[in-house]
Design a protein around this motif. Structure first.
Motif, mmCIF file in Angstrom:
data_model
loop_
_atom_site.group_PDB
_atom_site.id
_atom_site.type_symbol
_atom_site.label_atom_id
_atom_site.label_comp_id
_atom_site.label_asym_id
_atom_site.label_seq_id
_atom_site.Cartn_x
_atom_site.Cartn_y
_atom_site.Cartn_z
ATOM 1 N N TYR A 217 30.173 -52.120 16.378
ATOM 2 C CA TYR A 217 29.101 -51.214 16.184
ATOM 3 C C TYR A 217 29.172 -49.928 16.684
ATOM 4 C CZ TYR A 217 27.530 -55.848 14.213
ATOM 5 O OH TYR A 217 27.299 -57.008 13.582
ATOM 6 N N MET A 218 28.795 -48.913 15.989
ATOM 7 C CA MET A 218 28.292 -47.638 16.604
ATOM 8 C C MET A 218 27.172 -47.314 16.383
ATOM 9 S SD MET A 218 31.441 -47.101 17.011
ATOM 10 C CE MET A 218 31.728 -45.310 17.419
ATOM 11 N N ARG A 219 26.343 -46.419 17.344
ATOM 12 C CA ARG A 219 24.796 -46.031 17.141
ATOM 13 C C ARG A 219 25.032 -44.451 17.058
ATOM 14 N NH1 ARG A 219 19.683 -48.384 18.015
ATOM 15 N NH2 ARG A 219 20.898 -49.985 18.872
ATOM 16 N N LEU A 220 24.273 -43.693 15.941
ATOM 17 C CA LEU A 220 24.130 -42.359 15.799
ATOM 18 C C LEU A 220 23.026 -42.012 16.178
ATOM 19 C CD1 LEU A 220 25.675 -43.571 12.976
ATOM 20 C CD2 LEU A 220 25.305 -41.245 12.139
ATOM 21 N N ILE A 221 22.860 -40.981 17.329
ATOM 22 C CA ILE A 221 21.803 -40.422 17.705
ATOM 23 C C ILE A 221 21.445 -38.982 17.333
ATOM 24 C CG2 ILE A 221 20.509 -39.851 20.033
ATOM 25 C CD1 ILE A 221 22.354 -42.336 21.327
ATOM 26 N N VAL A 222 20.425 -38.729 16.632
ATOM 27 C CA VAL A 222 20.100 -37.472 16.249
ATOM 28 C C VAL A 222 18.947 -36.842 17.089
ATOM 29 C CG1 VAL A 222 19.352 -36.307 14.237
ATOM 30 C CG2 VAL A 222 20.746 -37.958 13.833
ATOM 31 N N MET A 223 19.149 -35.792 17.574
ATOM 32 C CA MET A 223 18.293 -34.874 18.341
ATOM 33 C C MET A 223 17.894 -33.667 17.646
ATOM 34 S SD MET A 223 19.686 -35.726 21.951
ATOM 35 C CE MET A 223 21.325 -35.076 21.521
ATOM 36 N N PHE A 224 16.598 -33.105 17.442
ATOM 37 C CA PHE A 224 16.285 -31.960 16.730
ATOM 38 C C PHE A 224 15.228 -31.448 17.632
ATOM 39 C CE2 PHE A 224 14.459 -35.534 14.480
ATOM 40 C CZ PHE A 224 12.982 -35.038 14.464
ATOM 41 N N ASP A 225 15.345 -29.793 17.278
ATOM 42 C CA ASP A 225 14.023 -29.197 17.677
ATOM 43 C C ASP A 225 13.807 -28.089 16.908
ATOM 44 O OD1 ASP A 225 12.255 -27.527 19.326
ATOM 45 O OD2 ASP A 225 13.603 -26.831 20.597
ATOM 46 N N LEU A 226 13.049 -28.324 15.876
ATOM 47 C CA LEU A 226 12.852 -27.441 14.793
ATOM 48 C C LEU A 226 11.499 -26.617 15.026
ATOM 49 C CD1 LEU A 226 13.315 -30.423 12.067
ATOM 50 C CD2 LEU A 226 15.012 -28.468 12.814
ATOM 51 N N PRO A 227 11.284 -25.650 14.332
ATOM 52 C CA PRO A 227 10.278 -24.780 14.506
ATOM 53 C C PRO A 227 8.990 -25.174 13.542
ATOM 54 C CG PRO A 227 11.947 -23.609 12.867
ATOM 55 C CD PRO A 227 12.628 -24.900 13.564
ATOM 56 N N THR A 228 7.963 -25.172 14.206
ATOM 57 C CA THR A 228 6.871 -25.449 13.367
ATOM 58 C C THR A 228 5.774 -24.440 13.368
ATOM 59 O OG1 THR A 228 5.993 -26.455 15.572
ATOM 60 C CG2 THR A 228 7.247 -28.080 13.688
ATOM 61 N N PHE B 229 12.712 -33.414 6.805
ATOM 62 C CA PHE B 229 13.794 -33.994 7.626
ATOM 63 C C PHE B 229 13.317 -35.227 8.338
ATOM 64 C CE2 PHE B 229 16.565 -33.943 11.568
ATOM 65 C CZ PHE B 229 17.776 -34.286 10.708
ATOM 66 N N ARG B 230 12.527 -35.248 8.952
ATOM 67 C CA ARG B 230 11.795 -36.539 9.893
ATOM 68 C C ARG B 230 11.593 -37.577 8.587
ATOM 69 N NH1 ARG B 230 7.293 -39.065 10.748
ATOM 70 N NH2 ARG B 230 6.951 -40.239 12.773
ATOM 71 N N ASN B 231 11.115 -37.486 7.764
ATOM 72 C CA ASN B 231 10.926 -38.646 6.837
ATOM 73 C C ASN B 231 12.159 -38.973 6.209
ATOM 74 O OD1 ASN B 231 8.092 -38.810 6.786
ATOM 75 N ND2 ASN B 231 7.590 -37.236 5.205
ATOM 76 N N PHE B 232 13.235 -37.814 5.887
ATOM 77 C CA PHE B 232 14.525 -38.530 5.723
ATOM 78 C C PHE B 232 15.237 -39.504 6.629
ATOM 79 C CE2 PHE B 232 19.112 -37.715 6.654
ATOM 80 C CZ PHE B 232 19.669 -38.253 5.630
ATOM 81 N N PRO C 218 17.713 -29.223 8.053
ATOM 82 C CA PRO C 218 16.898 -28.248 7.589
ATOM 83 C C PRO C 218 17.632 -26.980 7.695
ATOM 84 C CG PRO C 218 16.202 -29.084 9.873
ATOM 85 C CD PRO C 218 17.393 -29.913 9.212
ATOM 86 N N PRO C 219 16.936 -25.866 7.169
ATOM 87 C CA PRO C 219 17.652 -24.533 6.989
ATOM 88 C C PRO C 219 17.597 -23.808 8.562
ATOM 89 C CG PRO C 219 15.586 -24.415 5.832
ATOM 90 C CD PRO C 219 15.911 -25.913 6.145
ATOM 91 N N LYS C 220 16.484 -23.960 9.380
ATOM 92 C CA LYS C 220 16.459 -23.277 10.694
ATOM 93 C C LYS C 220 16.129 -24.466 11.657
ATOM 94 C CE LYS C 220 12.762 -20.834 9.859
ATOM 95 N NZ LYS C 220 11.597 -19.711 9.583
ATOM 96 N N GLY C 221 16.371 -24.072 12.895
ATOM 97 C CA GLY C 221 16.089 -25.029 14.024
ATOM 98 C C GLY C 221 17.424 -25.589 14.508
ATOM 99 N N LEU C 222 17.331 -26.409 15.612
ATOM 100 C CA LEU C 222 18.506 -27.103 16.267
ATOM 101 C C LEU C 222 18.517 -28.602 15.944
ATOM 102 C CD1 LEU C 222 21.031 -26.766 18.170
ATOM 103 C CD2 LEU C 222 19.140 -27.302 20.045
ATOM 104 N N VAL C 223 19.698 -28.955 15.363
ATOM 105 C CA VAL C 223 19.966 -30.472 15.069
ATOM 106 C C VAL C 223 21.182 -30.817 15.838
ATOM 107 C CG1 VAL C 223 20.055 -32.229 13.354
ATOM 108 C CG2 VAL C 223 18.723 -30.230 13.004
ATOM 109 N N GLN C 224 21.220 -31.848 16.694
ATOM 110 C CA GLN C 224 22.213 -32.193 17.367
ATOM 111 C C GLN C 224 22.572 -33.594 17.085
ATOM 112 O OE1 GLN C 224 20.696 -30.819 21.276
ATOM 113 N NE2 GLN C 224 22.568 -29.746 21.515
#
Length: 106
Positions: free
Chosen positions: A5-16, A28-31, A67-73
């Protein structure tokens, strides 16, 4: 059959700031939510995968829907590594699966 088993962790800081930024944030959040990710804390979501190849497929889907802008890790760790996470402040949520058994009854 053995599963790793693997765990994917997604962290994001998007402009609002603008209405378009807010829309991209919501999309993106709903996705993430519709694709089985669970919120660990604000802007940090995780999902369990049966094996590394499945984790890579999920990671590709996240890349396609970024998303086109922001930081997604994003990073992928084993479930064993994830289970060793230390909670320093706050309470452990019962919503997360911390067991690697195949059948879990909720």
């Amino acid at each position: 059959m053995s599963y790793r088993y693997m765990r994917l962790i997604v962290m994001f800081d998007l402009p609002t700031i603008s209405p378009k930024d807010m829309k991209n944030y919501r999309i993106f959040r709903n996705f993430l939510i519709k694709n089985g990710f669970m919120m660990m804390q604000e802007s940090v979501y995780s999902k369990i995968a049966v094996n590394q190849s499945m984790a890579k497929l999920i990671a590709n889907r996240v890349r396609e829907n970024k998303p086109p802008k922001g930081l997604v890790q994003m990073f992928i760790i084993t479930e064993k590594q994830f289970s060793r996470m230390e909670i320093l402040v706050g309470e452990i949520s019962e919503e997360y699966i911390t067991d690697d058994s195949r059948l879990i009854i909720l």
